[in-house]
Design a protein around this motif. Structure first.
Motif, PDB file in Angstrom:
ATOM      1  N   ALA A 230      12.858 106.190  30.503  1.00  0.00           N
ATOM      2  CA  ALA A 230      13.399 106.289  31.931  1.00  0.00           C
ATOM      3  C   ALA A 230      14.128 107.779  31.868  1.00  0.00           C
ATOM      4  CB  ALA A 230      14.290 105.110  32.682  1.00  0.00           C
ATOM      5  N   SER A 231      14.010 108.629  32.557  1.00  0.00           N
ATOM      6  CA  SER A 231      15.273 109.448  32.905  1.00  0.00           C
ATOM      7  C   SER A 231      16.259 109.700  32.638  1.00  0.00           C
ATOM      8  CB  SER A 231      14.490 110.552  34.132  1.00  0.00           C
ATOM      9  OG  SER A 231      15.153 110.039  35.342  1.00  0.00           O
ATOM     10  N   GLY A 232      16.815 108.088  33.623  1.00  0.00           N
ATOM     11  CA  GLY A 232      18.237 107.429  33.614  1.00  0.00           C
ATOM     12  C   GLY A 232      17.904 108.152  35.420  1.00  0.00           C
ATOM     13  N   GLY A 233      18.014 109.164  35.319  1.00  0.00           N
ATOM     14  CA  GLY A 233      17.764 109.116  37.205  1.00  0.00           C
ATOM     15  C   GLY A 233      19.119 110.142  37.683  1.00  0.00           C
ATOM     16  N   PRO A 234      19.600 110.500  38.565  1.00  0.00           N
ATOM     17  CA  PRO A 234      20.033 111.301  39.092  1.00  0.00           C
ATOM     18  C   PRO A 234      21.901 110.888  38.630  1.00  0.00           C
ATOM     19  CG  PRO A 234      19.332 110.177  41.293  1.00  0.00           C
ATOM     20  CD  PRO A 234      18.914 109.623  39.993  1.00  0.00           C
ATOM     21  N   PHE A 235      22.047 109.585  38.920  1.00  0.00           N
ATOM     22  CA  PHE A 235      23.240 108.778  38.505  1.00  0.00           C
ATOM     23  C   PHE A 235      24.139 108.385  37.215  1.00  0.00           C
ATOM     24  CE2 PHE A 235      22.022 107.882  43.287  1.00  0.00           C
ATOM     25  CZ  PHE A 235      22.010 109.123  43.592  1.00  0.00           C
TER      26      PHE A 235
ATOM     27  N   GLU B 244      21.037 111.652  50.254  1.00  0.00           N
ATOM     28  CA  GLU B 244      20.415 112.512  49.609  1.00  0.00           C
ATOM     29  C   GLU B 244      21.082 112.679  48.343  1.00  0.00           C
ATOM     30  OE1 GLU B 244      21.299 112.960  54.521  1.00  0.00           O
ATOM     31  OE2 GLU B 244      22.817 112.050  52.816  1.00  0.00           O
ATOM     32  N   GLN B 245      21.923 112.672  48.318  1.00  0.00           N
ATOM     33  CA  GLN B 245      22.129 112.798  47.051  1.00  0.00           C
ATOM     34  C   GLN B 245      21.273 112.621  45.707  1.00  0.00           C
ATOM     35  OE1 GLN B 245      26.182 111.006  47.243  1.00  0.00           O
ATOM     36  NE2 GLN B 245      27.373 112.621  46.478  1.00  0.00           N
ATOM     37  N   ALA B 246      20.869 110.888  46.233  1.00  0.00           N
ATOM     38  CA  ALA B 246      19.718 109.716  45.893  1.00  0.00           C
ATOM     39  C   ALA B 246      18.011 110.358  45.433  1.00  0.00           C
ATOM     40  CB  ALA B 246      19.707 108.485  46.451  1.00  0.00           C
ATOM     41  N   LEU B 247      17.765 111.128  46.619  1.00  0.00           N
ATOM     42  CA  LEU B 247      16.454 111.880  46.504  1.00  0.00           C
ATOM     43  C   LEU B 247      16.605 113.379  45.737  1.00  0.00           C
ATOM     44  CD1 LEU B 247      16.266 111.569  50.102  1.00  0.00           C
ATOM     45  CD2 LEU B 247      14.865 110.867  48.533  1.00  0.00           C
TER      46      LEU B 247
ATOM     47  N   ILE C 193       9.247 106.449  45.419  1.00  0.00           N
ATOM     48  CA  ILE C 193      10.224 105.999  44.301  1.00  0.00           C
ATOM     49  C   ILE C 193      10.665 107.211  43.849  1.00  0.00           C
ATOM     50  CG2 ILE C 193       8.371 108.878  43.921  1.00  0.00           C
ATOM     51  CD1 ILE C 193       6.768 106.985  41.672  1.00  0.00           C
ATOM     52  N   THR C 194      11.201 108.430  44.402  1.00  0.00           N
ATOM     53  CA  THR C 194      12.606 108.791  43.593  1.00  0.00           C
ATOM     54  C   THR C 194      14.213 107.448  44.428  1.00  0.00           C
ATOM     55  OG1 THR C 194      12.016 110.539  44.826  1.00  0.00           O
ATOM     56  CG2 THR C 194      13.705 111.047  44.594  1.00  0.00           C
TER      57      THR C 194
END
Length: 368
Positions: free
Chosen positions: A185-190, A204-207, A218-219
């Motif tokens: 898993a990339s770990g996402g933006p957070f 907007e931050q989560a996208l 999916i994002t």
């Protein structure tokens, strides 16, 4: 060999990239389907000249018919049209990329053709994995996963069947024996943030995903790590393995797409630059490997690859997916529906980011 390809969900991220791959391979397009983005669909029709298209939105389908009345493409509408396009047996490969549970019926229709299915929609397996796999078996359909993680596992196994754990039977010599599947898993933006820091996260931050360009749903799933939870359930069915033999590790570089640990202690991984066109092409050309649009990987440029344990306290969606997987199919279906509802509410700013797992947790709490 020229192949004819049908794409279910051609205006989405996977659908658009599939068309890039088809053009690169000089394959032809049999049929396309979309929800209601007829502006893009019209461009695809004029470029690839499919015999059929299906538009889920009835009004949009009617407008598209008027727009393309100078072509030979037949326009179908609503779910009936999606199913008809999916069940068209003239295609050599059917890419199933319709987002969400809406992809279940078309996927079943595609499987009944007995053709190769390039499966890019995880929800049918999450909601009805036993039905999907049984339908594939009954009709002789070949499922090749497009999700980068499941494509990686498929490639590590080289498409072969295997047995999980150890076996004393000499009759099984030659069949790979595995200890576990390792999903990255990339770990996402957070990644690295605390639960408290996530409380006021905006859509907007989560996208803003750091590595992948994907659709909104999916994002958000990647940001909550529910995407990895859904992939866990998908892997259970694709590879016929229990959830306790599937491990998730956070790998922020998104270069190792997944791994398989075998019974002898060896671990095989599949590595490539993060580009969905690679697993899409592999699903279309398997077992052949042809030059692709994906940039070659230079490990010396990367310098290092890192791996971490996922934080299930900060990202409880992954823990909830493990719970649902242990409870069974109805819990998985509830988990998926609750997640779709919660993501939509979050994108519309009606609930907060941390409300997503709360919403999902309450939906599966009554499943035993």
């Amino acid at each position: 060999m020229n192949k004819s390809i049908t794409i279910l969900g051609s205006t989405g991220s996977i659908g658009r990239q599939s068309l890039e791959v088809i053009e690169h391979l000089n394959y032809s397009v049999c049929a396309l389907s979309a929800d209601k983005n007829i502006d893009l669909l019209e461009k695809q029709i004029r470029k690839f000249k499919p015999k059929f298209v299906a538009v889920y939105d009835k009004g949009a389908a009617h407008e598209l018919k008027t727009r393309i009345n100078d072509t030979t493409t037949t326009v179908l509408s609503e779910m009936k049209g999606q199913i008809e396009v999916a069940g068209n047996s003239n295609a050599d490969v059917i890419v199933t990329a319709i987002a969400g549970q809406a992809g279940l019926e078309p996927t079943i229709a595609a499987l009944k053709t007995g053709k190769r299915i390039a499966l890019a929609n995880k929800e049918p397996l999450v909601c009805a994995g036993e039905l999907v796999m049984q339908t594939a078996k009954e009709h002789g359909a070949e499922i090749i996963p497009v999700d980068s993680e499941h494509s990686a596992i498929f490639q590590c196994l080289d498409g072969k069947k295997y047995k999980s754990g150890h076996s004393e039977s000499s009759a099984l010599i030659g069949i790979p024996h595995i200890n576990k599947l390792i999903l990255t898993a990339s770990g996402g933006p957070f990644r690295g943030m605390t639960h408290e820091q996530l409380e006021n996260i905006t859509p907007e931050q989560a996208l803003m995903h750091p590595n992948w360009d994907m659709g909104a749903k999916i994002t958000i799933d990647s940001a909550t790590m529910m995407n990895k939870g859904l992939e866990l359930i998908e892997a259970m069915h694709l590879f016929d393995i229990s959830p306790d033999k599937i491990k998730v590790v956070v790998h922020p570089e998104s270069i190792v797409h997944s791994m398989v640990e075998f019974a002898d202690g060896s671990t095989i991984a599949q590595l490539s630059n993060p580009d969905m066109r690679q697993p899409i092409q592999y699903a279309l050309t398997y077992p052949a490997r042809l030059p692709s649009l994906t940039k070659s990987l230079d490990l010396t440029e990367l310098g290092k690859l890192t791996f971490e344990q996922p934080n299930m306290d900060t990202f409880p969606c992954l823990r909830l997916a493990y719970e649902a997987a242990e409870k069974g199919q109805t819990a998985c279906a509830s988990l998926n529906q609750a997640n779709e509802d919660a993501v939509e509410l979050f994108l519309n700013k009606k609930i907060g980011f941390n409300d997503i797992p709360r919403y999902i947790g309450s939906s599966i709490a009554f499943h035993k």
